[in-house]
Design a protein around this motif. Sequence first.
Motif, PDB file in Angstrom:
ATOM      1  N   TRP A 159       7.781   7.130   8.193  1.00  0.00           N
ATOM      2  CA  TRP A 159       9.063   7.240   8.896  1.00  0.00           C
ATOM      3  C   TRP A 159       9.682   5.847   8.991  1.00  0.00           C
ATOM      4  CZ3 TRP A 159      11.400  11.386  11.972  1.00  0.00           C
ATOM      5  CH2 TRP A 159      10.819  12.631  11.725  1.00  0.00           C
ATOM      6  N   LEU A 160      10.307   5.420   7.925  1.00  0.00           N
ATOM      7  CA  LEU A 160      10.920   4.097   7.904  1.00  0.00           C
ATOM      8  C   LEU A 160      12.055   4.042   8.929  1.00  0.00           C
ATOM      9  CD1 LEU A 160      10.947   1.336   6.491  1.00  0.00           C
ATOM     10  CD2 LEU A 160      12.652   2.273   4.900  1.00  0.00           C
ATOM     11  N   GLY A 161      11.943   3.121   9.863  1.00  0.00           N
ATOM     12  CA  GLY A 161      12.934   3.004  10.921  1.00  0.00           C
ATOM     13  C   GLY A 161      12.631   3.873  12.123  1.00  0.00           C
ATOM     14  N   GLY A 162      11.748   4.874  11.960  1.00  0.00           N
ATOM     15  CA  GLY A 162      11.308   5.691  13.081  1.00  0.00           C
ATOM     16  C   GLY A 162      12.223   6.833  13.456  1.00  0.00           C
ATOM     17  N   LYS A 163      13.402   6.971  12.794  1.00  0.00           N
ATOM     18  CA  LYS A 163      14.348   8.015  13.192  1.00  0.00           C
ATOM     19  C   LYS A 163      14.411   9.172  12.201  1.00  0.00           C
ATOM     20  CE  LYS A 163      17.338   4.875  15.828  1.00  0.00           C
ATOM     21  NZ  LYS A 163      18.712   4.353  16.012  1.00  0.00           N
ATOM     22  N   LYS A 164      14.136   8.919  10.938  1.00  0.00           N
ATOM     23  CA  LYS A 164      14.194   9.958   9.930  1.00  0.00           C
ATOM     24  C   LYS A 164      12.916   9.928   9.101  1.00  0.00           C
ATOM     25  CE  LYS A 164      19.239  10.057   9.425  1.00  0.00           C
ATOM     26  NZ  LYS A 164      20.370   9.945   8.455  1.00  0.00           N
ATOM     27  N   PRO A 165      12.533  11.078   8.541  1.00  0.00           N
ATOM     28  CA  PRO A 165      11.307  11.127   7.731  1.00  0.00           C
ATOM     29  C   PRO A 165      11.511  10.551   6.339  1.00  0.00           C
ATOM     30  CG  PRO A 165      12.318  13.284   7.782  1.00  0.00           C
ATOM     31  CD  PRO A 165      13.142  12.422   8.694  1.00  0.00           C
ATOM     32  N   ASN A 166      11.940   9.300   6.308  1.00  0.00           N
ATOM     33  CA  ASN A 166      12.132   8.600   5.045  1.00  0.00           C
ATOM     34  C   ASN A 166      10.948   7.667   4.823  1.00  0.00           C
ATOM     35  OD1 ASN A 166      14.623   9.866   4.946  1.00  0.00           O
ATOM     36  ND2 ASN A 166      15.707   8.115   5.835  1.00  0.00           N
ATOM     37  N   SER A 167      10.213   7.890   3.764  1.00  0.00           N
ATOM     38  CA  SER A 167       8.990   7.123   3.545  1.00  0.00           C
ATOM     39  C   SER A 167       9.262   5.880   2.701  1.00  0.00           C
ATOM     40  CB  SER A 167       7.939   7.979   2.843  1.00  0.00           C
ATOM     41  OG  SER A 167       8.364   8.323   1.546  1.00  0.00           O
ATOM     42  N   PHE A 168       8.470   4.857   2.960  1.00  0.00           N
ATOM     43  CA  PHE A 168       8.510   3.617   2.173  1.00  0.00           C
ATOM     44  C   PHE A 168       7.081   3.269   1.792  1.00  0.00           C
ATOM     45  CE2 PHE A 168       7.855  -0.991   2.138  1.00  0.00           C
ATOM     46  CZ  PHE A 168       8.664  -1.347   1.075  1.00  0.00           C
ATOM     47  N   SER A 169       6.882   2.895   0.538  1.00  0.00           N
ATOM     48  CA  SER A 169       5.541   2.544   0.081  1.00  0.00           C
ATOM     49  C   SER A 169       5.588   1.329  -0.822  1.00  0.00           C
ATOM     50  CB  SER A 169       4.906   3.719  -0.672  1.00  0.00           C
ATOM     51  OG  SER A 169       5.651   4.060  -1.817  1.00  0.00           O
ATOM     52  N   ILE A 170       4.521   0.578  -0.807  1.00  0.00           N
ATOM     53  CA  ILE A 170       4.360  -0.575  -1.683  1.00  0.00           C
ATOM     54  C   ILE A 170       2.908  -0.645  -2.120  1.00  0.00           C
ATOM     55  CG2 ILE A 170       3.983  -2.098   0.320  1.00  0.00           C
ATOM     56  CD1 ILE A 170       5.203  -4.371  -1.350  1.00  0.00           C
ATOM     57  N   SER A 171       2.684  -0.987  -3.372  1.00  0.00           N
ATOM     58  CA  SER A 171       1.316  -1.093  -3.867  1.00  0.00           C
ATOM     59  C   SER A 171       1.208  -2.243  -4.857  1.00  0.00           C
ATOM     60  CB  SER A 171       0.864   0.214  -4.531  1.00  0.00           C
ATOM     61  OG  SER A 171       1.637   0.480  -5.677  1.00  0.00           O
ATOM     62  N   LEU A 172       0.060  -2.886  -4.821  1.00  0.00           N
ATOM     63  CA  LEU A 172      -0.249  -3.995  -5.721  1.00  0.00           C
ATOM     64  C   LEU A 172      -1.634  -3.743  -6.303  1.00  0.00           C
ATOM     65  CD1 LEU A 172       0.720  -6.876  -3.257  1.00  0.00           C
ATOM     66  CD2 LEU A 172       2.125  -6.073  -5.163  1.00  0.00           C
TER      67      LEU A 172
END
Length: 861
Positions: free
Chosen positions: A513-526
């Motif tokens: 929940w990017l930003g905490g208000k909407k179920p928008n996901s953010f991911s990062i991988s290395l």
Amino acid sequence: MHKIKIFFVFLMMSVAAFAQEEGTNFSIYYSSPKKYTIADIEVVGIRYLDTNVLIQVSGLTVGEEITVPGEEISNAIKKLWGNQMFSDVRIEATKVVGDQIWLQIQLQERPRLADVNFFGVSKSERDDITERVLLLKGSQVTDNQLINAERIISGIFHEKGFLNTEVNIVQRDDTSQVNSVILDIMVDKKEKVKVEQIVFHGVGNLSDSQLRKAMKKTNQRGIRNFFRTKKFLQDKYKEDKGLIIDKYNERGYRDATIVADTITPLPNSRVKIDIYLDEGDKYYFGDVRWMGNTVYPSDYLDAVLGVKKGDVFDQKTLNKRLNEDEDAVSNLYLDNGYLFFNLEPVEASIEDDTINYEMRIYEGTQATINKVIIEGNTKTHEHVARRELRTYPGDLFSKALIIRSVRELSQLGHFDPEAINPVPVPHPEDGTVDIKYELQEKANDQIELSGGWGARMFVGTIGLRFSNFSVRNILNKEAWRPLPTGDGQTLAIRAQTSGKFYNSYSLSFVEPWLGGKKPNSFSISLSRSRVNYSANNYYNSSYSPYGSGYSSYNYGYGYGYGYNYDYEESSADQIQITSSVSLGYGYRLKWPDDYFQVYHEVAYQRYKLQNMANYYYFLSDDNDDGSGQFNNLSFKTTFARNSVDQPLFPRSGSEFSLSLQFTPPFSLINGVDYSRTDLTSEERYSWIEYHKWKFKGGWYTPLSKNRNLVLRTNVEYGFLGYYDKDRRSPFERFRVGGSGMSGYNFYGADIVSLRGYQDYSMSPTTGSNMYDKVTLELRYPVTLKPSATIYVLGFMEGGNAWMNFEDYNPFDLKRSAGLGVRIFLPMFGLMGIDWGYGFDDINGDDSVSGSQFHFVIGQQF
């Protein structure tokens, strides 16, 4: 009563004797009783009980005036006997002086239990008996207790089909303890009683086979019932008789009854069952009249009910359409706020064989949600659970949204899906309802610490996956218990090494929940990996599909000469270094429905190769040896829908995904003629280009009433395309076959499982540009507890891979079948093992199919 008369005679003789000792002229006759005052009461013969309590139980008190002989003594003896604690009760007069009498209550306590011995039963059966028959050491042994013990023990074995069980309890004195006994419980189970034959009488409208099939637990011998239990269980037989009537009711025979039934013992522990039936008449649905409905018109309710005039009467179907089905009439109201709704179906009239119904509806007022309460979240912060709910204060009550909320909570993975319990708390006085979600936390962080030996080398792995991480609390010392948790974020770290041959490191982070208000996901991988094939003698041996030059097919890792621990690297080594970074962003859609999601990803990978001609022979030509640096900048979009009810053991729902991964069309904009033969591999593939399409679809269908037997149906398809035929991508292809576990010699490829065949056996060393796969899998759970999820499975599978589109044949599938088990431990994640049998050869080679075992770690098929 005989004993009481003896006691009275004894009492009279004792009183007369004492009267003579005291020199008192005293005589007693039944015809002339005399009154005495009790001077004292003494209790003898007792070891464990309180004498004062026993005197109170007798009803006699010091100072009381009694008649001897009389009812007072008789009643006292009866009361003491009534406690069933004594094997002998006597009351004697120890002294008589004038009108004073001294009484002695002589008691013999029942023996105490010293030990219990079992004969003729197994340890598990003994434990079952001990649990259900409370024979506690030190407790008194009564006749009633022994009778009950025999009855309960017989019942235990009757439940298991041993209807002729004989139980004999022998009581013997314990010579090491006073007034103690040992019980020897001897059980002769005999053979299980089985059903030889079931005969139906009075049957004309249904066949005997239909009725026998309706009986689930009572089955006669026969080929058709080979896999069904034949043992006769009285309680199951009673249930099956009800199922026979249900079968008749489904066919419209609502008056069908079992008139009588007999169970006839046969030799060899078998029985014959005769069932006498009165089928009655067949009935049909007539008119359905709706009463009290104002929200929905009668025509609409008729359509929802789905029962038409003239349909065969079926009470079960009627109940399902009114209350049980997902789209039942009652749910129509409950999903629209009518929590206080009530529906009563009434048989208005019966005309010949037609039943007319009145559906009497009380709609009530719409209920609004007052409070939404969350309980049981001890580790997960409340906002993580609350943001997944579809029920909000002020909204109308909706049963469908409660079910959807439970599904979303299950998908989080932080709570036991079997224990999530939504509890509506209605308040009819003001037309509101509180909804309480009772949760039970489960551990879902995972640690991987393992070592393995393969191809004569040691591979060590350490991995940590925190599925409920909290980044915002990293600087909060009080939140480290041992790590900051509760915000539903995922942090994964993994490292693997075998020394000089292979090293790999990866790090990934997901914020749902990017930003905490909407179920928008953010991911990062290395990630970064390094493989030196020259450091492993196996890959340079004749046993390897690589060491002796180009091999058309990879037949798995195998075992060769092993890792060279003293190996020193040189410029002639065959080395592959892969580095990658990716960023992803996903969001939910509201159309076509809110099960849909879209995910976008941008990724960069760099492949640094040294002398890799034998492994990537398509990179090698007369100009180089398969060395160079190759870059992969790609964009990916995935359109997916997931409606499965829970992630670990789905029972219903479906999951689909369609993805497109593509690179910029460099060959269309850089002006290079890639048909030239003088280009080196690095010049040709410096920036890789392709477009890659993948589709996956899966359905979960419950096949049993308890929804534990589940059929999983899955289809997959993949295609790798190009912009320039002279510049087809050497990476991002498909490797099909085996367990589906990634091998470190195939970075830059999608690994696709196909059980029953060796790893990657469907694909040539170059990889495949197309594949398809279909799977049918039956699953059944062993346990679904938070501490462990275990289920067994059986599967049938088919798939294949092709290099060129003109060779593609979706019906040319390599078939397999087998069995497996999956174990999910919260600490270690998913593990499993499958045995599969491949039925087809690969290009005429049958050594890669046949019987195969596959190990699974951290993935689903």
